[in-house]
Structure formats: C-alpha cells, structure tokens
Design a protein around this motif. Structure first.
Motif, mmCIF file in Angstrom:
data_model
loop_
_atom_site.group_PDB
_atom_site.id
_atom_site.type_symbol
_atom_site.label_atom_id
_atom_site.label_comp_id
_atom_site.label_asym_id
_atom_site.label_seq_id
_atom_site.Cartn_x
_atom_site.Cartn_y
_atom_site.Cartn_z
ATOM 1 N N VAL A 2 -0.908 6.576 -3.246
ATOM 2 C CA VAL A 2 -0.454 6.803 -1.868
ATOM 3 C C VAL A 2 0.896 7.519 -1.886
ATOM 4 C CG1 VAL A 2 0.317 5.678 0.278
ATOM 5 C CG2 VAL A 2 -1.744 4.860 -0.908
ATOM 6 N N LYS A 3 1.831 7.032 -2.679
ATOM 7 C CA LYS A 3 3.185 7.617 -2.735
ATOM 8 C C LYS A 3 3.157 9.105 -3.046
ATOM 9 C CE LYS A 3 6.547 5.654 -4.865
ATOM 10 N NZ LYS A 3 7.434 4.873 -5.721
ATOM 11 N N ARG A 4 2.152 9.536 -3.774
ATOM 12 C CA ARG A 4 2.058 10.946 -4.153
ATOM 13 C C ARG A 4 2.097 11.862 -2.925
ATOM 14 N NH1 ARG A 4 -2.915 13.710 -7.496
ATOM 15 N NH2 ARG A 4 -2.158 15.835 -7.299
ATOM 16 N N TRP A 5 1.467 11.425 -1.828
ATOM 17 C CA TRP A 5 1.384 12.273 -0.638
ATOM 18 C C TRP A 5 2.089 11.690 0.579
ATOM 19 C CZ3 TRP A 5 -3.657 11.930 -3.179
ATOM 20 C CH2 TRP A 5 -3.944 13.071 -3.935
ATOM 21 N N TRP A 6 2.764 10.597 0.428
ATOM 22 C CA TRP A 6 3.405 9.936 1.559
ATOM 23 C C TRP A 6 4.905 10.169 1.473
ATOM 24 C CZ3 TRP A 6 -0.492 8.255 4.465
ATOM 25 C CH2 TRP A 6 -0.189 7.587 5.639
ATOM 26 N N ASN A 7 5.600 10.027 2.599
ATOM 27 C CA ASN A 7 7.055 10.136 2.545
ATOM 28 C C ASN A 7 7.678 8.979 3.305
ATOM 29 O OD1 ASN A 7 7.943 10.873 5.318
ATOM 30 N ND2 ASN A 7 6.634 12.636 5.000
ATOM 31 N N LYS A 8 8.966 8.793 3.112
ATOM 32 C CA LYS A 8 9.660 7.641 3.690
ATOM 33 C C LYS A 8 9.644 7.651 5.211
ATOM 34 C CE LYS A 8 12.602 6.783 -0.244
ATOM 35 N NZ LYS A 8 13.925 6.651 -0.784
ATOM 36 N N TRP A 10 0.821 -1.209 0.000
ATOM 37 C CA TRP A 10 0.000 0.000 0.000
ATOM 38 C C TRP A 10 0.857 1.261 0.000
ATOM 39 C CZ3 TRP A 10 -3.444 -1.995 4.515
ATOM 40 C CH2 TRP A 10 -4.411 -2.871 4.018
ATOM 41 N N LEU A 11 1.943 1.248 0.757
ATOM 42 C CA LEU A 11 2.809 2.422 0.821
ATOM 43 C C LEU A 11 3.490 2.702 -0.514
ATOM 44 C CD1 LEU A 11 4.371 1.823 4.342
ATOM 45 C CD2 LEU A 11 2.727 3.612 3.722
ATOM 46 N N GLY A 12 3.522 1.700 -1.404
ATOM 47 C CA GLY A 12 4.192 1.855 -2.685
ATOM 48 C C GLY A 12 3.286 2.151 -3.866
ATOM 49 N N VAL A 13 1.965 2.134 -3.661
ATOM 50 C CA VAL A 13 1.085 2.391 -4.804
ATOM 51 C C VAL A 13 1.083 3.883 -5.149
ATOM 52 C CG1 VAL A 13 -0.367 0.344 -4.450
ATOM 53 C CG2 VAL A 13 -1.019 2.524 -3.402
ATOM 54 N N VAL A 14 0.877 4.186 -6.412
ATOM 55 C CA VAL A 14 1.021 5.550 -6.929
ATOM 56 C C VAL A 14 0.146 6.554 -6.183
ATOM 57 C CG1 VAL A 14 0.694 7.000 -8.973
ATOM 58 C CG2 VAL A 14 1.745 4.751 -9.194
#
Length: 171
Positions: A28-34, A22-26
């Motif tokens: 989500v990644k758009r607004w998520w950070n490492k 889930w953390l790697g889907v497009v």
C-alpha cells in the motif's frame, strides 16, 4: 451491502488501528502518501461527529475478514475555489496481502458505485491512482470506470478514471 463475496460498511473510530496498519503495509505504501492517509483518518472522525456522507470510509470485508477500505470524498478541485457537488471521488486499498489478485477490489468498487448513486444528485465518480499503480487501474476498469488519461497534480503523476451515472444503464 453485499456483492460477490464482498461486504461494505462504514468504518468506525475503533477500527483506526486496523486502518493505520493497512496504510503502513509495503504494497500500500508504495502508492499511498501521507496526505491521503490523513484524509482517511480525518474522514472517519468527521463521520462519527457529523454524519458526513460525502466524505466517508467503508471497510471492505470478504468472508467475514476485513481486507481493505474505500474512501469516498468530495470531488477533486477543478479550480482552487470550485468543487462540483455532482461528483464524488474515491480511493481504495486492499490491505491484507492474502486477498490481493482475487478481483475483490473491483467487486468492492462496484458495490460502492451503487451506494454513491443512491444519491440522485451524484452524477460522476472520479478516481486518480498513481500512473504506475496498474492493479488499481485494472480494478477500476473492471468495475466499469473509463480511463481519461494522465493528469498532473503537484508532486504526482496520476491517471484519471471516471464512472458516470449513465454507465449504470449499460451494465
């Protein structure tokens, strides 16, 4: 707990592959950070080790399908050495694209609000999504969060939304 086709349960270590997916889907990644992703992974391990209820991850399920997560964690730092113990913060995501735009995020947030306020010491919940993450902002507002405006954190342009215990009596 169950609210409008939503079931929440504490994430388990054996679900880390799903969480990482889930953390790697497009979307989500758009607004998520490492850093946020690392916090979620670490919270799952910490809960298994110490049962830390001030820092845990819930899996969101709809119709027996795992669709996302909510991360509840010790509140944001106001000063470098200060954390208000009466506050908790949350981040959430719907990781399964087929479940977007169904108001499931706001239903899941409403469910977790009830869980958080079972602890009588907690008075406020804070969420700070990216300022351009309108789906998250709208879901939080539908769940009853109040928009407190933009906040600047190093490297981020965020919007702070809050939900206080006093709002429970207005629902």
């Amino acid at each position: 707990m169950l609210t409008k086709n939503i079931n929440l349960r504490v994430a388990q270590v054996n679900e880390l592959n799903l969480v990482e997916k889930w953390l790697g889907v497009v979307h989500v990644k758009r607004w998520w950070n490492k850093e946020w992703a690392s916090d979620i992974i670490n919270s799952i391990y910490r809960f298994k080790a110490a049962g830390d209820y001030n820092n845990l991850v819930y899996i969101i399920a709809s119709a027996d399908q795992n669709i996302g997560l909510i991360h509840v964690y010790s509140s944001l730092k106001v000063k470098p050495d200060y954390i208000d113990t009466a506050e908790l913060s949350l981040r959430y995501l719907i990781g399964e694209k087929d479940y977007l735009n169904r108001n499931l995020g706001s239903s899941a947030i409403k469910s977790v609000i009830g869980e958080i306020f079972k602890n009588k010491e907690k008075d406020r919940i804070i969420s700070e999504p990216q300022a351009d993450n309108w789906p998250a902002i709208i879901s939080l507002q539908r769940a009853g969060f109040r928009n407190r405006g933009r906040v600047s954190r190093p490297g981020f342009n965020l919007v702070q939304l809050t939900f206080s215990r006093s709002l429970l009596s207005k629902k």
